[in-house]
Design a protein around this motif. Sequence first.
Motif, short mmCIF file in Angstrom:
data_model
loop_
_atom_site.label_atom_id
_atom_site.label_comp_id
_atom_site.label_asym_id
_atom_site.label_seq_id
_atom_site.Cartn_x
_atom_site.Cartn_y
_atom_site.Cartn_z
N THR A 1 47.47 53.14 -17.41
CA THR A 1 48.22 52.53 -16.10
C THR A 1 48.97 53.76 -15.35
OG1 THR A 1 49.88 51.93 -17.64
CG2 THR A 1 48.18 50.14 -16.99
N ALA A 2 49.33 54.79 -15.84
CA ALA A 2 50.41 55.64 -15.36
C ALA A 2 49.44 56.19 -14.12
CB ALA A 2 51.05 56.68 -16.35
N ARG A 3 48.52 56.85 -14.48
CA ARG A 3 47.43 57.55 -13.40
C ARG A 3 47.07 56.46 -12.33
NH1 ARG A 3 44.30 61.88 -13.93
NH2 ARG A 3 42.60 60.78 -13.35
N LEU A 4 46.71 55.32 -12.64
CA LEU A 4 46.36 54.33 -11.65
C LEU A 4 47.67 53.99 -10.91
CD1 LEU A 4 44.05 51.27 -12.34
CD2 LEU A 4 46.26 50.91 -11.25
N PHE A 5 48.75 53.85 -11.27
CA PHE A 5 49.91 53.47 -10.41
C PHE A 5 50.54 54.73 -9.68
CE2 PHE A 5 51.56 50.38 -14.13
CZ PHE A 5 50.87 49.34 -13.50
N ALA A 6 50.45 55.98 -10.07
CA ALA A 6 50.62 57.17 -9.39
C ALA A 6 49.61 57.10 -8.18
CB ALA A 6 50.37 58.25 -10.05
N HIS A 7 48.29 56.91 -8.35
CA HIS A 7 47.40 56.96 -7.21
C HIS A 7 47.71 56.01 -6.18
CE1 HIS A 7 44.23 58.72 -10.14
NE2 HIS A 7 45.27 59.49 -9.84
N ASN A 8 48.12 54.62 -6.37
CA ASN A 8 48.39 53.67 -5.57
C ASN A 8 49.69 53.97 -4.81
OD1 ASN A 8 46.23 51.28 -5.55
ND2 ASN A 8 46.50 51.94 -7.78
N GLU A 9 50.79 54.64 -5.53
CA GLU A 9 51.96 54.96 -4.94
C GLU A 9 51.62 56.03 -3.99
OE1 GLU A 9 56.17 56.72 -5.82
OE2 GLU A 9 55.21 55.87 -7.44
N ALA A 10 50.78 57.01 -4.23
CA ALA A 10 50.38 58.04 -3.43
C ALA A 10 49.87 57.56 -1.95
CB ALA A 10 49.57 59.14 -4.03
N LEU A 11 48.99 56.44 -2.17
CA LEU A 11 48.39 55.86 -1.00
C LEU A 11 49.57 55.14 -0.09
CD1 LEU A 11 46.26 54.64 0.88
CD2 LEU A 11 45.85 52.76 -0.80
N ALA A 12 50.66 54.39 -0.91
CA ALA A 12 51.48 53.76 -0.15
C ALA A 12 52.42 54.56 0.70
CB ALA A 12 52.41 52.78 -0.92
N ARG A 13 52.78 55.71 0.12
CA ARG A 13 53.66 56.70 0.38
C ARG A 13 52.87 57.53 1.80
NH1 ARG A 13 58.51 56.36 -1.83
NH2 ARG A 13 58.59 56.11 -4.05
N ALA A 14 51.82 57.61 1.69
CA ALA A 14 50.93 58.32 2.88
C ALA A 14 51.00 57.24 3.86
CB ALA A 14 49.49 58.58 2.38
N ILE A 15 50.89 56.09 3.72
CA ILE A 15 51.10 55.01 4.95
C ILE A 15 52.37 54.79 5.42
CG2 ILE A 15 50.92 52.37 5.40
CD1 ILE A 15 48.46 52.35 3.69
N GLY A 16 53.21 54.90 4.53
CA GLY A 16 54.83 54.91 4.84
C GLY A 16 55.38 53.51 5.36
N ARG A 17 56.90 53.67 5.78
CA ARG A 17 57.25 52.24 6.39
C ARG A 17 57.19 52.27 7.84
NH1 ARG A 17 60.11 48.78 3.73
NH2 ARG A 17 61.43 48.19 5.30
N GLU A 18 56.96 53.56 8.45
CA GLU A 18 57.24 53.65 9.98
C GLU A 18 55.78 53.67 10.77
OE1 GLU A 18 60.22 53.58 10.90
OE2 GLU A 18 60.88 53.74 8.66
N SER A 19 54.74 52.94 10.20
CA SER A 19 53.35 53.05 10.79
C SER A 19 53.56 51.94 11.91
CB SER A 19 52.31 52.78 9.89
OG SER A 19 51.26 52.21 10.51
N PRO A 20 53.09 52.49 13.11
CA PRO A 20 53.11 51.46 14.12
C PRO A 20 52.05 50.28 14.16
CG PRO A 20 52.11 53.58 14.99
CD PRO A 20 52.49 53.65 13.46
#
Length: 439
Positions: A302-321
């Motif tokens: 789960t640690a590896r899987l969670f890290a991958h999904n967090e990386a995707l989320a941070r690449a998208i970020g909160r400021e996407s138009p």
Amino acid sequence: MLGNRIAVCASGAGEDAQDLRALAARIEAPPLAIDDDADEAQLEAAALELRRHCLALAHRQADPRLKSPCAGTVARLPSGSRVSLGYERDLDVSVLERRGGEDYPPPPGWRSVRVLCRSGQAALACLLHLALSMARDGTLSTRHAGRYFETKALLDLWPPGVLPRVPAGAHDVEMLIGEPAACSGRFEVARPEALPRVHHALLLDTTLSGPAVDLAPWFARHDGAIAAVFRSGLKLDQAGLELANVGIVQLMVREGSGLDLEALAEKLRHIRGLTATGLTLDELGALSAPWFLDRDYFHRYTARLFAHNEALARAIGRESPVFAPDCHPCLLSDTAPPAAFCAIRLRDGDLADHHRLLACVEREVGRRGIVATKGGSFGFRGIRYELVEPDPKDGVPFLRVALGLRGGTGTAAMIDLLAELARGNFTAGRDVHRLASTR
């Protein structure tokens, strides 16, 4: 974002190949025809081959035996353990229930034991029966602090006089069903300190976040004597191979409450038998694979899987138009529990817009040669994506992207694709951007 991509690329296909070989060795399966240079398609095929071998071992014991076996019938599981057979609905699965250590250390002053059911929903259904059977007047005021639509649907099957719902803002409740991270198209992170105090039973669903849940703030709101942490064990507990549906319950009682933990667990098992929501012999055999309920492996996976999904989320970020800012718990709070997927939603997009987003992603996945499966659920070794279309009263449409264990170049490419769409800076991305910006 570059740092995230480097991190997920650092260990990918080679580590997945090593892990698959190690899993095969643990069940003495024939060696898998893969090496550290295997590509992602070969690794996906090897994982499915390992799954077929596990299920063949399970069926070898179950297939010759009747569902109502003769007295004295004993089956030997692939793990080597033996189990006596009677009516299958009363199958003794204690060989698995006793396996490994506790999934969650019980809070101080609590004791716990594991009980297995046939699915996560079966586990919740049995827990509701158990909690109600111990209620003084056969009713329990209830609060569902979560968004999982099937939990709501299950609660709605009970007459409102049996499980009356407390209004928002209530200070007290007899039973609380909580989800540390919840998703209905947008992620939400629970704030236990803002929830009612619990006077009878606390039930926590940790399916989305696996072992990475802090129980302390939930139990700080609990004055009762009964608690349970439950999850679907299909998603994150089986090395991504989906060997069998199973619900995992860690049943807890408060010390000094006068309740007998083992007697309570037996009562839950009795309910499981009466409702035929226990494991079958096939399922018991499949789940005897040694990595199921192996706590150390569960944490690593789960640690590896969670890290991958967090990386995707941070690449998208909160400021996407283009995309809404709540696709993952990590974007909502620094102390949020992890999640096994991202819920990607267009800003103000309707269902037709989300269908166009899905078509865009599907086209780019093929064009870029990304090994990703269009399909439901999460927790696999590879990448899954799908458009989720909930009933409007239960949530909003969203693209669920679930990055799995594997990592490597495919995961990095999928992150790049969604990050480019989020910025709207290539042709397909600009098309999606216009969907959101012109409404």
